[in-house]
Write a protein that holds these residues in place. Sequence first.
Motif, PDB file in Angstrom:
ATOM      1  N   GLN A 137     -32.308   5.989  21.398  1.00 53.46           N
ATOM      2  CA  GLN A 137     -31.804   4.762  20.766  1.00 53.46           C
ATOM      3  C   GLN A 137     -31.646   5.007  19.277  1.00 53.46           C
ATOM      4  N   THR A 138     -30.733   4.269  18.676  1.00 49.40           N
ATOM      5  CA  THR A 138     -30.535   4.341  17.231  1.00 49.40           C
ATOM      6  C   THR A 138     -31.013   3.042  16.612  1.00 49.40           C
ATOM      7  N   ASN A 139     -31.311   3.077  15.321  1.00 49.63           N
ATOM      8  CA  ASN A 139     -31.772   1.848  14.678  1.00 49.63           C
ATOM      9  C   ASN A 139     -30.620   0.991  14.177  1.00 49.63           C
ATOM     10  N   ASN A 140     -29.379   1.469  14.335  1.00 46.18           N
ATOM     11  CA  ASN A 140     -28.207   0.685  13.947  1.00 46.18           C
ATOM     12  C   ASN A 140     -27.059   1.051  14.883  1.00 46.18           C
ATOM     13  N   GLU A 141     -25.838   0.809  14.488  1.00 43.57           N
ATOM     14  CA  GLU A 141     -24.702   1.085  15.379  1.00 43.57           C
ATOM     15  C   GLU A 141     -24.380   2.564  15.485  1.00 43.57           C
ATOM     16  N   GLY A 142     -25.001   3.395  14.663  1.00 47.35           N
ATOM     17  CA  GLY A 142     -24.773   4.830  14.727  1.00 47.35           C
ATOM     18  C   GLY A 142     -23.865   5.299  13.619  1.00 47.35           C
ATOM     19  N   ILE A 143     -23.359   6.499  13.777  1.00 45.00           N
ATOM     20  CA  ILE A 143     -22.498   7.126  12.774  1.00 45.00           C
ATOM     21  C   ILE A 143     -21.176   7.483  13.440  1.00 45.00           C
ATOM     22  N   PHE A 144     -20.067   7.230  12.746  1.00 43.31           N
ATOM     23  CA  PHE A 144     -18.742   7.556  13.262  1.00 43.31           C
ATOM     24  C   PHE A 144     -18.011   8.384  12.225  1.00 43.31           C
ATOM     25  N   LEU A 145     -17.632   9.602  12.610  1.00 44.90           N
ATOM     26  CA  LEU A 145     -16.977  10.515  11.688  1.00 44.90           C
ATOM     27  C   LEU A 145     -15.721  11.087  12.326  1.00 44.90           C
ATOM     28  N   GLN A 146     -14.572  10.837  11.695  1.00 44.55           N
ATOM     29  CA  GLN A 146     -13.333  11.448  12.175  1.00 44.55           C
ATOM     30  C   GLN A 146     -13.297  12.867  11.625  1.00 44.55           C
ATOM     31  N   ALA A 147     -13.320  13.829  12.519  1.00 42.00           N
ATOM     32  CA  ALA A 147     -13.387  15.228  12.120  1.00 42.00           C
ATOM     33  C   ALA A 147     -12.091  15.948  12.472  1.00 42.00           C
ATOM     34  N   HIS A 148     -11.892  17.058  11.796  1.00 33.57           N
ATOM     35  CA  HIS A 148     -10.740  17.919  12.056  1.00 33.57           C
ATOM     36  C   HIS A 148     -11.266  19.331  12.294  1.00 33.57           C
ATOM     37  N   PRO A 149     -10.614  20.099  13.153  1.00 35.71           N
ATOM     38  CA  PRO A 149     -11.068  21.471  13.409  1.00 35.71           C
ATOM     39  C   PRO A 149     -11.154  22.272  12.117  1.00 35.71           C
ATOM     40  N   ASN A 150     -12.133  23.144  12.059  1.00 33.17           N
ATOM     41  CA  ASN A 150     -12.390  24.053  10.938  1.00 33.17           C
ATOM     42  C   ASN A 150     -12.920  23.367   9.678  1.00 33.17           C
ATOM     43  N   LEU A 171     -17.992  22.567  18.710  1.00 31.04           N
ATOM     44  CA  LEU A 171     -17.032  21.461  18.584  1.00 31.04           C
ATOM     45  C   LEU A 171     -15.805  21.866  17.770  1.00 31.04           C
ATOM     46  N   GLY A 172     -15.908  22.961  17.013  1.00 27.73           N
ATOM     47  CA  GLY A 172     -14.779  23.415  16.200  1.00 27.73           C
ATOM     48  C   GLY A 172     -15.031  23.336  14.711  1.00 27.73           C
ATOM     49  N   LEU A 173     -16.247  22.973  14.309  1.00 25.03           N
ATOM     50  CA  LEU A 173     -16.595  22.933  12.892  1.00 25.03           C
ATOM     51  C   LEU A 173     -17.150  24.292  12.478  1.00 25.03           C
ATOM     52  N   THR A 174     -17.155  24.563  11.184  1.00 29.91           N
ATOM     53  CA  THR A 174     -17.613  25.844  10.663  1.00 29.91           C
ATOM     54  C   THR A 174     -18.788  25.612   9.718  1.00 29.91           C
ATOM     55  N   GLN A 175     -19.835  26.413   9.865  1.00 30.23           N
ATOM     56  CA  GLN A 175     -20.995  26.283   8.986  1.00 30.23           C
ATOM     57  C   GLN A 175     -20.737  27.005   7.679  1.00 30.23           C
ATOM     58  N   SER A 176     -20.994  26.324   6.567  1.00 28.03           N
ATOM     59  CA  SER A 176     -20.775  26.910   5.243  1.00 28.03           C
ATOM     60  C   SER A 176     -21.643  26.198   4.215  1.00 28.03           C
ATOM     61  N   PHE A 230     -19.197  12.775  15.931  1.00 21.92           N
ATOM     62  CA  PHE A 230     -17.953  13.393  15.498  1.00 21.92           C
ATOM     63  C   PHE A 230     -16.873  13.182  16.551  1.00 21.92           C
ATOM     64  N   TYR A 231     -15.766  12.583  16.145  1.00 23.67           N
ATOM     65  CA  TYR A 231     -14.621  12.488  17.069  1.00 23.67           C
ATOM     66  C   TYR A 231     -13.438  13.158  16.382  1.00 23.67           C
ATOM     67  N   PHE A 232     -12.666  13.859  17.185  1.00 27.61           N
ATOM     68  CA  PHE A 232     -11.585  14.675  16.643  1.00 27.61           C
ATOM     69  C   PHE A 232     -10.255  14.009  16.901  1.00 27.61           C
ATOM     70  N   LYS A 233      -9.425  13.983  15.877  1.00 32.64           N
ATOM     71  CA  LYS A 233      -8.074  13.436  15.991  1.00 32.64           C
ATOM     72  C   LYS A 233      -7.115  14.576  15.686  1.00 32.64           C
TER      73      LYS A 233
END
Length: 162
Positions: free
Chosen positions: A15-28, A56-61, A158-161
């Motif tokens: 469970q989360t203490n609020n509605e959560g986090i929503f992030l529009q992400a892009h590959p790389n 998911l397609g993200l890069t660590q940096s 993370f949701y990808f568009k």
Amino acid sequence: MSACANSTFVESSIQTNNEGIFLQAHPNETFEILFQNPSKIKSELEYKLANKLQNLGLTQSNQNPTYKIYLNLVDMKKHSYAQRISTSASFFYDLDPLESQREWLVENYYSMQLNIEIVKNGKIQRTSLIARTAYLANKERCQASLEDKILNQIASFFYFKF
């Protein structure tokens, strides 16, 4: 069937203490994880999360990342308690004063709390995640199940568009 197939499987929820986090992400896009563990819980959560986000397609940096992910692993606790509850049938079976008129509800489980803050372009989103098992099992199996729930929840932010 899945309980037999996966040795680390323990039924758990989150469970989360609020509605959560929503992030529009892009590959790389890039991310950096800053992990704090004040409870000194032996955990590979940071490394597992980095791997999951890379899948998911993200890069660590560490060089000017798109996402700065702050994690604070607050605690992992074992909970055990019993609670007396009344039964609806006790009214009809009140004949023997020595007989117990109540039943006991016993609950045993592990819980893990993680505070998370994600910064993207100066905008901060934060939440607290509390995962719990449905019952007690081997501590390592419970921890693996709790961490898995937390990792899946963070990945769902993370949701990808395209």
